[in-house]
Design a protein around this motif. Sequence first.
Motif, PDB file in Angstrom:
ATOM      1  N   ARG A 112      -5.734  -1.401  -7.142  1.00  0.00           N
ATOM      2  CA  ARG A 112      -5.690   0.018  -6.807  1.00  0.00           C
ATOM      3  C   ARG A 112      -6.664   0.811  -7.675  1.00  0.00           C
ATOM      4  NH1 ARG A 112      -1.202   2.112  -4.054  1.00  0.00           N
ATOM      5  NH2 ARG A 112       0.325   0.547  -3.411  1.00  0.00           N
ATOM      6  N   GLN A 113      -6.690   0.496  -8.960  1.00  0.00           N
ATOM      7  CA  GLN A 113      -7.593   1.198  -9.866  1.00  0.00           C
ATOM      8  C   GLN A 113      -9.049   0.937  -9.495  1.00  0.00           C
ATOM      9  OE1 GLN A 113      -6.904   0.236 -13.961  1.00  0.00           O
ATOM     10  NE2 GLN A 113      -8.407   1.712 -14.733  1.00  0.00           N
ATOM     11  N   LEU A 151      -6.787  -1.077   1.508  1.00  0.00           N
ATOM     12  CA  LEU A 151      -5.853  -1.271   0.393  1.00  0.00           C
ATOM     13  C   LEU A 151      -4.748  -2.239   0.771  1.00  0.00           C
ATOM     14  CD1 LEU A 151      -4.816  -0.516  -2.430  1.00  0.00           C
ATOM     15  CD2 LEU A 151      -3.652   1.429  -1.387  1.00  0.00           C
ATOM     16  N   CYS A 186     -14.940  -1.102  -4.587  1.00  0.00           N
ATOM     17  CA  CYS A 186     -14.877  -1.941  -3.387  1.00  0.00           C
ATOM     18  C   CYS A 186     -16.032  -1.681  -2.432  1.00  0.00           C
ATOM     19  CB  CYS A 186     -13.550  -1.700  -2.656  1.00  0.00           C
ATOM     20  SG  CYS A 186     -12.080  -2.152  -3.616  1.00  0.00           S
ATOM     21  N   GLN A 226     -10.197   0.286  -6.497  1.00  0.00           N
ATOM     22  CA  GLN A 226     -10.513   1.042  -5.288  1.00  0.00           C
ATOM     23  C   GLN A 226     -10.672   2.530  -5.589  1.00  0.00           C
ATOM     24  OE1 GLN A 226      -7.509   1.667  -2.264  1.00  0.00           O
ATOM     25  NE2 GLN A 226      -8.915   0.987  -0.662  1.00  0.00           N
ATOM     26  N   ASN A 227      -9.862   3.062  -6.509  1.00  0.00           N
ATOM     27  CA  ASN A 227      -9.999   4.469  -6.875  1.00  0.00           C
ATOM     28  C   ASN A 227     -11.333   4.753  -7.554  1.00  0.00           C
ATOM     29  OD1 ASN A 227      -7.431   5.012  -5.861  1.00  0.00           O
ATOM     30  ND2 ASN A 227      -6.435   4.669  -7.833  1.00  0.00           N
ATOM     31  N   GLU A 228     -11.884   3.765  -8.235  1.00  0.00           N
ATOM     32  CA  GLU A 228     -13.194   3.917  -8.882  1.00  0.00           C
ATOM     33  C   GLU A 228     -14.344   3.537  -7.949  1.00  0.00           C
ATOM     34  OE1 GLU A 228     -13.752   5.235 -11.773  1.00  0.00           O
ATOM     35  OE2 GLU A 228     -11.628   5.486 -12.282  1.00  0.00           O
ATOM     36  N   ASP A 229     -14.040   3.330  -6.673  1.00  0.00           N
ATOM     37  CA  ASP A 229     -15.055   3.011  -5.655  1.00  0.00           C
ATOM     38  C   ASP A 229     -15.808   1.721  -5.968  1.00  0.00           C
ATOM     39  OD1 ASP A 229     -14.375   5.316  -4.284  1.00  0.00           O
ATOM     40  OD2 ASP A 229     -15.878   6.543  -5.301  1.00  0.00           O
ATOM     41  N   ARG A 284      -9.432   3.542   4.437  1.00  0.00           N
ATOM     42  CA  ARG A 284      -9.239   3.230   3.019  1.00  0.00           C
ATOM     43  C   ARG A 284      -7.858   2.650   2.771  1.00  0.00           C
ATOM     44  NH1 ARG A 284     -11.797   5.170  -1.589  1.00  0.00           N
ATOM     45  NH2 ARG A 284     -10.554   5.080  -3.499  1.00  0.00           N
ATOM     46  N   GLU A 285      -6.848   3.223   3.408  1.00  0.00           N
ATOM     47  CA  GLU A 285      -5.488   2.708   3.254  1.00  0.00           C
ATOM     48  C   GLU A 285      -5.339   1.336   3.900  1.00  0.00           C
ATOM     49  OE1 GLU A 285      -0.888   4.288   3.953  1.00  0.00           O
ATOM     50  OE2 GLU A 285      -2.633   5.521   4.469  1.00  0.00           O
ATOM     51  N   THR A 287      -1.892  -3.379  -9.294  1.00  0.00           N
ATOM     52  CA  THR A 287      -2.246  -2.096  -9.907  1.00  0.00           C
ATOM     53  C   THR A 287      -3.726  -2.058 -10.261  1.00  0.00           C
ATOM     54  OG1 THR A 287      -0.005  -1.917 -10.800  1.00  0.00           O
ATOM     55  CG2 THR A 287      -1.687  -0.510 -11.765  1.00  0.00           C
ATOM     56  N   HIS A 290       0.818  -1.214   0.000  1.00  0.00           N
ATOM     57  CA  HIS A 290       0.000   0.000   0.000  1.00  0.00           C
ATOM     58  C   HIS A 290       0.853   1.268   0.000  1.00  0.00           C
ATOM     59  CE1 HIS A 290       1.034  -0.355   4.255  1.00  0.00           C
ATOM     60  NE2 HIS A 290       0.669   0.898   4.407  1.00  0.00           N
TER      61      HIS A 290
END
Length: 316
Positions: free
Chosen positions: A156-157, A127, A164, A159-162, A123-124, A153, A80
């Motif tokens: 991560r993408q 991750l 999860c 999670q960035n797009e919500d 959130r972290e 990767t 992370h």
Amino acid sequence: MAPDQTVSSRSTRDASHQSQSPLSCPECSGKLVTANRETRCQECGLIVDENQLDRGPEWIASDEDSSRRRTGAPLTAGRHDRGLSTEIGWSRDGYGNTLPAWKRRQLNRLRREHRRSQWRSKRERNLAYGLGEVRRLVSALGVSESLREQACTLFRQAQNEDLCQGRSLEGIAAASVYAICRCNGLGRTLDEIGQVANCSRAQLECAYSAMNTELNLPTAVPRPQNVLPRLVTDLGVPNDIQHRALKLAALAEDIGITTGNQPHGFAAACLYRAGQELGCLITQQELAAVANTSTKTIRKHRDALLDLLDEQEGGQ
């Protein structure tokens, strides 16, 4: 013009030049491109900056110190914090000497506080847990390190797009590994990943469907040719049988009889037919167990291959 005004206008011009140079060319206002440690303009070819410092780790050993430990571990997407976190040792110091009891108790207290303060937000923490699950799945499946980095990767993408939110982290991690296998043409099925994943088959399918839709994954169509190498490795058959099975699979794909069929079953049928032609006895039960299919499916695809070969021989 007064000297102070000249100096002021010159400094203003220099400041505007410095602020403009990283974005556009100072001569023609063209686009700048950085490559080979120099920044040049695409339009006129003016070199704006050169001999940039490489701030990465130095992997060349010096004369005084032949080891490369001073460079540290490389950055990785599998953690992370990109691998920049501090790891507190246990019972030995850096020289391998055993630590006294009071020092071990101190390290235990430091390790506990470090673990509590390792994540700045929930959130972290999610991750870190998800990336750990991805690494565990990759290790259990025997996937290469490059694909592990791609899967991390992709997580991560997601999670960035919500993606999860409202879904299982284990399902997103397993779907990331499955998606990377699909994108790279590896013959990994949902059943194989579901056996080592800590989620149900429904959670895995739901997570993969959401990632495939929202992230526009470049997933390739499953092909029997991608499954054959793993079947050959598990069964230990000779290379000539593998080459013949690949030819049969390519021929069937060109005709179009593989469309709508499971690639594992058709690959097993090609391998079974190749073994019959070259005198290597491979039973249908062995192929069905390795390919995770049934003997009835293998016989069905075998009959389709026989009809195709008979048509070719009749045409010739």
